[in-house]
Design an enzyme around this catalytic site. Sequence first.
Site, mmCIF file in Angstrom:
data_model
loop_
_atom_site.group_PDB
_atom_site.id
_atom_site.type_symbol
_atom_site.label_atom_id
_atom_site.label_comp_id
_atom_site.label_asym_id
_atom_site.label_seq_id
_atom_site.Cartn_x
_atom_site.Cartn_y
_atom_site.Cartn_z
ATOM 1 N N GLY A 34 35.683 44.521 39.070
ATOM 2 C CA GLY A 34 36.801 43.724 37.627
ATOM 3 C C GLY A 34 38.360 43.424 37.781
ATOM 4 N N TYR A 35 38.306 42.839 36.630
ATOM 5 C CA TYR A 35 39.964 42.393 36.358
ATOM 6 C C TYR A 35 40.514 42.681 35.094
ATOM 7 C CZ TYR A 35 39.733 40.246 41.022
ATOM 8 O OH TYR A 35 39.731 39.937 42.203
ATOM 9 N N ILE A 36 41.607 43.566 35.430
ATOM 10 C CA ILE A 36 41.936 44.433 33.966
ATOM 11 C C ILE A 36 42.765 43.065 34.099
ATOM 12 C CG2 ILE A 36 43.542 45.845 33.104
ATOM 13 C CD1 ILE A 36 42.429 47.597 34.950
#
Length: 159
Positions: A32-34
């Site tokens: 996932g991407y913060i």
Amino acid sequence: MANQQHLEIERKFLVKSFDPSISSKSFRIVQGYICAEENKAVRVRIKGEKGFITIKGKSQDEGLSRYEWEKEISIAEVEQLLHLCDGGTIDKIRYEVPVGNHTYEVDVFDGDNKGLTIAEVELSSTDEAFEKPDWLGEEVTGEAKYYNAMLMKEPYCNW
């Protein structure tokens, strides 16, 4: 747990057909991407039995290279950080396929990106020669819609 930083140089291709039996190794990746912006991305990832946090800089050389910093962290830490990610996760199986002096990483996507298969080859310079196996399709190096961070925002199922 050591951290690594370097200039990542890679070429990216669509895959016409792929037989997983030609791979030397495979593992599941959930990431996932913060933060996923045009000039930077902060990614957390579970790759097989290990966790990582990675920071990538702006692409240079028409998408061929960019700064990358990565540190191994625990899977429990990745699972906590995944709650900070917008848009869910990318789920894929990565196959490592030796071809000549290089190893292609072939990602077979699942979930909202099911049906998409992309191969990447990492190089030591932007002009390094490499073998192109016949299962490679169109080159998509530098095409933002094929970046994992963009596949979170606009998944393949919506194309």
